[in-house]
Design an enzyme around this catalytic site. Structure first.
Site, mmCIF file in Angstrom:
data_model
loop_
_atom_site.group_PDB
_atom_site.id
_atom_site.type_symbol
_atom_site.label_atom_id
_atom_site.label_comp_id
_atom_site.label_asym_id
_atom_site.label_seq_id
_atom_site.Cartn_x
_atom_site.Cartn_y
_atom_site.Cartn_z
ATOM 1 N N ASP A 1 -8.679 66.726 43.849
ATOM 2 C CA ASP A 1 -9.400 67.656 44.718
ATOM 3 C C ASP A 1 -10.389 68.479 43.892
ATOM 4 O O ASP A 1 -9.994 69.276 43.048
ATOM 5 C CB ASP A 1 -8.381 68.574 45.411
ATOM 6 N N TYR B 1 -13.154 75.906 56.138
ATOM 7 C CA TYR B 1 -14.379 76.664 55.875
ATOM 8 C C TYR B 1 -15.551 76.114 56.680
ATOM 9 O O TYR B 1 -15.858 74.918 56.633
ATOM 10 C CB TYR B 1 -14.684 76.559 54.388
ATOM 11 N N HIS C 1 -10.192 66.218 48.455
ATOM 12 C CA HIS C 1 -9.910 67.334 49.363
ATOM 13 C C HIS C 1 -9.475 66.872 50.749
ATOM 14 O O HIS C 1 -8.963 67.666 51.530
ATOM 15 C CB HIS C 1 -11.136 68.248 49.458
ATOM 16 N N SER D 1 -7.186 73.709 53.829
ATOM 17 C CA SER D 1 -8.166 74.347 52.957
ATOM 18 C C SER D 1 -8.217 75.856 53.222
ATOM 19 O O SER D 1 -7.230 76.556 52.983
ATOM 20 C CB SER D 1 -9.532 73.673 53.145
ATOM 21 N N GLN D 2 -9.332 76.375 53.721
ATOM 22 C CA GLN D 2 -9.378 77.795 54.067
ATOM 23 C C GLN D 2 -8.223 78.165 54.986
ATOM 24 O O GLN D 2 -7.578 79.208 54.823
ATOM 25 C CB GLN D 2 -10.703 78.133 54.743
#
Length: 334
Positions: A275, A94, A304, A189-190
């Site tokens: 996370d 992100y 994360h 992540s994203q």
């Protein structure tokens, strides 16, 4: 920081009700239907650039994405490679752009082609040519991307992003130096959420590696995540108190835990138990619903950042083993 989510044993058993929205498959078939590049007269472009390196070649990539609008990226390959290569297609976290031509060399140094897709609207460097998001509905009431166009699935930001990602896989699959039967999609992540969506939308992938994936079980994540980006949804609903049901209906079309039920390629997940960005129970929702062969590396005391370079080593070994078991060739077997 101690975990505020479920225990590891509870996460492994966690299978919440997550109803598939009406017309989910039809929505995506219509979105991705028609010409591979949205009817655009343009075709994928790969232009070699001087990256200042000797052992890796870099190509400036432009692929017609959603509505035929160009999506940028980098394709990196070993300098002296011959014959079709296995390829890792990477989607970014992100707020990250594709960066500079000499970055992210691990996969090319390991002997693979490596395509990095710039995420529309999130690129940071005009010098490298980022990918704008100028589509109507691209503005949002809440800062960030998760609530852009949230009033309707047809206008939501991730409809465009997922389409861009599918088009990038199609483009590299047709590249003469890439073996289309040996394509793995990945991301952190994203990027992990996008990779899961692509795995559900594109047949014939060799594998998928979602790393601490975002966009999984979004209704739960929006309620328990302690840090952005999921907090954007909560911020939006603080303003629009009467839109909870419609917001989560829109987001259900882009929930990677839904796309995971359509994915059949072998998968290697990573999940971090502390996370606060992508809570582990949400990641395990996608893992537990994943329809293909799967394995997971759990990082019990990490946030994360996940497994970071420890997990890169796991991925290198996994891809090597995966490709070693596949026949070479230009034919695609969905």
């Amino acid at each position: 920081m101690p975990s505020a989510d479920l225990t590891l044993a509870e996460c492994r058993a966690y299978r919440p009700e997550l109803p598939l929205p009406d017309g989910f498959d039809e929505f995506w078939a219509k979105t991705l239907g028609g010409a591979p590049h949205g009817g655009s007269p343009d075709r994928p472009r790969f232009e070699r650039v001087d990256n200042g390196l000797v052992q890796v070649r870099t190509y400036d990539v432009s692929v017609p994405g959603y509505d035929g609008r160009p999506v940028r990226g980098w394709l990196r390959m070993p300098a002296e490679s011959t014959g079709p290569l296995g390829c890792v297609v990477e989607f970014l976290g992100y707020g990250r752009g594709r960066g500079l031509a000499h970055e992210q060399l691990m996969w090319a140094c390991a002997g693979y082609a490596h395509l990095v897709m710039d995420t529309r609207g999130q690129g940071w460097s005009a010098a490298t040519g980022d990918t704008p998001d100028t589509h109507p509905g691209s503005a949002g009431t809440v800062p960030g991307f998760l609530t852009r166009g949230i009033e309707d699935p047809a206008t939501h930001y991730y409809r465009r992003v997922f389409t861009d990602a599918v088009r990038c896989v199609e483009a590299v699959r047709a590249h003469p130096e890439v073996d289309p039967s040996r394509i793995v999609v990945t991301g952190v992540s994203q990027g992990g959420g996008i990779a899961l969506a692509v795995a559900g939308l594109v047949p014939g992938l060799a594998g998928v590696m979602p790393d601490v994936p975002f966009l999984c079980n979004i209704p739960r994540a929006a309620r328990i995540a302690a840090a952005p980006p999921y907090t954007e949804v909560a911020s939006y609903l603080q303003l629009y108190r009467d839109r909870t049901a419609s917001v989560f209906r829109t987001l259900s079309y882009f929930d990677a835990a839904q796309h995971a039920t359509r994915a059949t390629a072998p998968a290697l997940f990573s999940i971090a138990m502390m996370d606060e960005v992508c809570p582990p129970s949400t990641c395990f929702t996608a893992y537990n619903r994943y329809a293909g062969p799967k394995d997971v590396r759990v990082y019990e005391f990490n946030g994360h950042e996940g497994g970071a370079e420890y997990h890169r080593a796991e991925q290198l070994a996994w891809v090597r083993s995966l490709f070693a078991g596949l026949p070479t060739g230009r034919a695609v077997h969905p």
